[in-house]
Design a protein around this motif. Structure first.
Motif, PDB file in Angstrom:
ATOM      1  N   ALA A 209       1.470  -3.058   4.325  1.00  0.00           N
ATOM      2  CA  ALA A 209       0.680  -4.096   3.639  1.00  0.00           C
ATOM      3  C   ALA A 209      -0.744  -4.150   4.179  1.00  0.00           C
ATOM      4  CB  ALA A 209       1.358  -5.448   3.773  1.00  0.00           C
ATOM      5  N   LEU A 210      -0.900  -4.034   5.481  1.00  0.00           N
ATOM      6  CA  LEU A 210      -2.229  -4.059   6.083  1.00  0.00           C
ATOM      7  C   LEU A 210      -3.056  -2.859   5.636  1.00  0.00           C
ATOM      8  CD1 LEU A 210      -4.296  -5.221   8.051  1.00  0.00           C
ATOM      9  CD2 LEU A 210      -3.195  -3.884   9.848  1.00  0.00           C
TER      10      LEU A 210
ATOM     11  N   ALA B  50      -2.639  -0.969   2.959  1.00  0.00           N
ATOM     12  CA  ALA B  50      -2.918  -1.070   1.527  1.00  0.00           C
ATOM     13  C   ALA B  50      -4.040  -2.066   1.266  1.00  0.00           C
ATOM     14  CB  ALA B  50      -1.661  -1.477   0.770  1.00  0.00           C
ATOM     15  N   ASN B  51      -4.018  -3.186   1.972  1.00  0.00           N
ATOM     16  CA  ASN B  51      -5.046  -4.199   1.789  1.00  0.00           C
ATOM     17  C   ASN B  51      -6.422  -3.671   2.211  1.00  0.00           C
ATOM     18  OD1 ASN B  51      -5.658  -6.844   0.888  1.00  0.00           O
ATOM     19  ND2 ASN B  51      -5.894  -7.488   3.005  1.00  0.00           N
TER      20      ASN B  51
ATOM     21  N   LEU C 101      -7.541  -1.048  -0.489  1.00  0.00           N
ATOM     22  CA  LEU C 101      -7.961  -1.670  -1.743  1.00  0.00           C
ATOM     23  C   LEU C 101      -9.244  -2.487  -1.582  1.00  0.00           C
ATOM     24  CD1 LEU C 101      -4.518  -2.658  -3.242  1.00  0.00           C
ATOM     25  CD2 LEU C 101      -6.083  -0.903  -4.075  1.00  0.00           C
ATOM     26  N   HIS C 102      -9.447  -3.073  -0.417  1.00  0.00           N
ATOM     27  CA  HIS C 102     -10.669  -3.844  -0.181  1.00  0.00           C
ATOM     28  C   HIS C 102     -11.895  -2.945  -0.310  1.00  0.00           C
ATOM     29  CE1 HIS C 102     -13.454  -6.757   1.459  1.00  0.00           C
ATOM     30  NE2 HIS C 102     -13.851  -5.845   2.319  1.00  0.00           N
TER      31      HIS C 102
ATOM     32  N   ASP D 286     -12.170  -3.425  -4.335  1.00  0.00           N
ATOM     33  CA  ASP D 286     -12.897  -4.704  -4.369  1.00  0.00           C
ATOM     34  C   ASP D 286     -14.409  -4.507  -4.278  1.00  0.00           C
ATOM     35  OD1 ASP D 286     -10.312  -5.639  -4.291  1.00  0.00           O
ATOM     36  OD2 ASP D 286     -10.489  -6.632  -2.350  1.00  0.00           O
TER      37      ASP D 286
ATOM     38  N   ARG E  23      -7.488 -10.606  -6.404  1.00  0.00           N
ATOM     39  CA  ARG E  23      -6.491  -9.645  -5.941  1.00  0.00           C
ATOM     40  C   ARG E  23      -5.663 -10.297  -4.847  1.00  0.00           C
ATOM     41  NH1 ARG E  23      -5.811  -6.204  -1.958  1.00  0.00           N
ATOM     42  NH2 ARG E  23      -7.921  -6.323  -1.178  1.00  0.00           N
ATOM     43  N   TYR E  24      -4.357 -10.151  -4.972  1.00  0.00           N
ATOM     44  CA  TYR E  24      -3.423 -10.595  -3.945  1.00  0.00           C
ATOM     45  C   TYR E  24      -2.532  -9.405  -3.631  1.00  0.00           C
ATOM     46  CZ  TYR E  24       0.157 -13.053  -1.375  1.00  0.00           C
ATOM     47  OH  TYR E  24       1.032 -13.444  -0.402  1.00  0.00           O
ATOM     48  N   ALA E  25      -2.659  -8.882  -2.424  1.00  0.00           N
ATOM     49  CA  ALA E  25      -1.951  -7.664  -2.018  1.00  0.00           C
ATOM     50  C   ALA E  25      -2.339  -6.553  -2.989  1.00  0.00           C
ATOM     51  CB  ALA E  25      -0.452  -7.891  -1.929  1.00  0.00           C
ATOM     52  N   ASP E  26      -1.388  -5.960  -3.702  1.00  0.00           N
ATOM     53  CA  ASP E  26      -1.733  -4.867  -4.611  1.00  0.00           C
ATOM     54  C   ASP E  26      -1.730  -5.297  -6.075  1.00  0.00           C
ATOM     55  OD1 ASP E  26       0.978  -5.186  -4.850  1.00  0.00           O
ATOM     56  OD2 ASP E  26       1.465  -3.069  -4.706  1.00  0.00           O
TER      57      ASP E  26
END
Length: 80
Positions: free
Chosen positions: A26-27, A29-30, A33-34, A38, A52-55
């Protein structure tokens, strides 16, 4: 790392990377994606609103055509 199947047989996992469901996934991936999504979306269109929340991501578009074009752009960006 060994994996045990339903029959109780152990097999060697092999391969590289992080295990599915691992805490670090999760870390990572976040972070990915950031920076890959983002920040790119902010540069692409400062007027575009998204959450965006997680994926999961929700893009606020004005028209269906805009949403479809943006979705295609995002697919290409993530493919890069």
């Amino acid at each position: 790392m060994k994996i045990v199947n339903k029959a109780g047989e152990e097999t060697e996992r092999g391969g590289n990377g992080t295990p599915q469901g691992g805490v670090i996934i999760a870390l990572l991936a976040n972070l990915y994606l950031h920076f890959a999504l983002d920040k790119w979306l902010e540069k692409k269109d400062a007027e575009l609103k998204f959450v965006r929340y997680a994926d999961d991501i929700v893009k606020h578009c004005r028209r269906k055509e805009e949403a479809e074009n943006l979705q295609q752009d995002i697919k290409e960006r993530l493919r890069q």
